[in-house]
Design an enzyme around this catalytic site. Sequence first.
Site, mmCIF file in Angstrom:
data_model
loop_
_atom_site.group_PDB
_atom_site.id
_atom_site.type_symbol
_atom_site.label_atom_id
_atom_site.label_comp_id
_atom_site.label_asym_id
_atom_site.label_seq_id
_atom_site.Cartn_x
_atom_site.Cartn_y
_atom_site.Cartn_z
ATOM 1 N N GLU A 44 1.081 13.714 -0.839
ATOM 2 C CA GLU A 44 -0.360 13.486 -0.929
ATOM 3 C C GLU A 44 -1.082 14.385 0.068
ATOM 4 O O GLU A 44 -0.623 14.603 1.182
ATOM 5 C CB GLU A 44 -0.654 12.009 -0.609
ATOM 6 C CG GLU A 44 -2.122 11.646 -0.593
ATOM 7 C CD GLU A 44 -2.364 10.207 -0.138
ATOM 8 O OE1 GLU A 44 -3.420 9.656 -0.481
ATOM 9 O OE2 GLU A 44 -1.489 9.634 0.551
ATOM 10 N N LYS A 110 -7.175 9.539 -7.356
ATOM 11 C CA LYS A 110 -6.603 8.319 -6.803
ATOM 12 C C LYS A 110 -7.477 7.109 -7.124
ATOM 13 O O LYS A 110 -8.654 7.068 -6.779
ATOM 14 C CB LYS A 110 -6.441 8.479 -5.292
ATOM 15 C CG LYS A 110 -5.705 7.354 -4.593
ATOM 16 C CD LYS A 110 -5.563 7.692 -3.107
ATOM 17 C CE LYS A 110 -4.760 6.667 -2.342
ATOM 18 N NZ LYS A 110 -4.670 7.038 -0.897
ATOM 19 N N CYS A 144 -0.024 7.227 -3.500
ATOM 20 C CA CYS A 144 0.107 6.417 -2.290
ATOM 21 C C CYS A 144 -0.295 4.945 -2.468
ATOM 22 O O CYS A 144 0.476 4.147 -2.971
ATOM 23 C CB CYS A 144 -0.678 7.070 -1.152
ATOM 24 S SG CYS A 144 -0.097 6.578 0.499
#
Length: 257
Positions: A44, A110, A144
Amino acid sequence: MMEELNVALIQSHLLWENPQANRLMFAEKIQNLPESVDLIVLPEMFTTGFTMQPTNIDDTECEKTLDWMQDLAKTNQVALTGSIVFKEKEYYYNRLFFVHPEGQYKVYNKRHTFSLAGEHKVYEPGLNKLLVDFKGFKICPLICYDLRFPVWARNAEDYDILLYVANWPKPRISAWDALLKARAIENMAYCIGVNRVGLDGTGHQYPGHSAVYNVLGEQKVYSEKESILTTTLSKSHIADCRNKLKFLEDRDEFNLL
């Protein structure tokens, strides 16, 4: 369509808010990969570290990194994926690019911004799940904090690979280990997790623990050090397990609003 997919996970330290230096560093690592690799997975925010100060990054770095990913993918005839700080109009995103060997790409923003670090105040959340078809494998890439939310990762599309890129810190690394394995088991898919190592510019420590789990939750590769992990994923493993253990057929039906 391929029966097997060779994947390389690059678990590395990241130079804080320095896209050019990180691109050079990763380019050197990629040069040493075997030619058989089909897909390279980077962490990431691999050009900056997990910064909550995107204004420190020159806006031109967004397109420079995308161009770099496309050039590397074409030159090495591999797919390349990882997330970066990306500015679109006046908004910032934690945006993952999946770049194909021919240079075409798809994006995933995300979905779950990490409120504990204030990410929700700086970056816009994504609205859509992404599925990528690559060499006969259906891949669902996430980022994540998304790992903590199983509904978003739920395998309603019969994907083959669930993929997470991360900057997951040391104090909560046991959750990373447990959830990667759980996501593989509950979705009957390979689960790939690529984390970083080392200290970032805010003093947070990252211990790696990048790993790949198969459909049964068995660990194929794992490392706590700066390293490149390679493994081969098999379509027959997925098919054999799903045909024998028809757990996905018993999943609950519902839609996200």
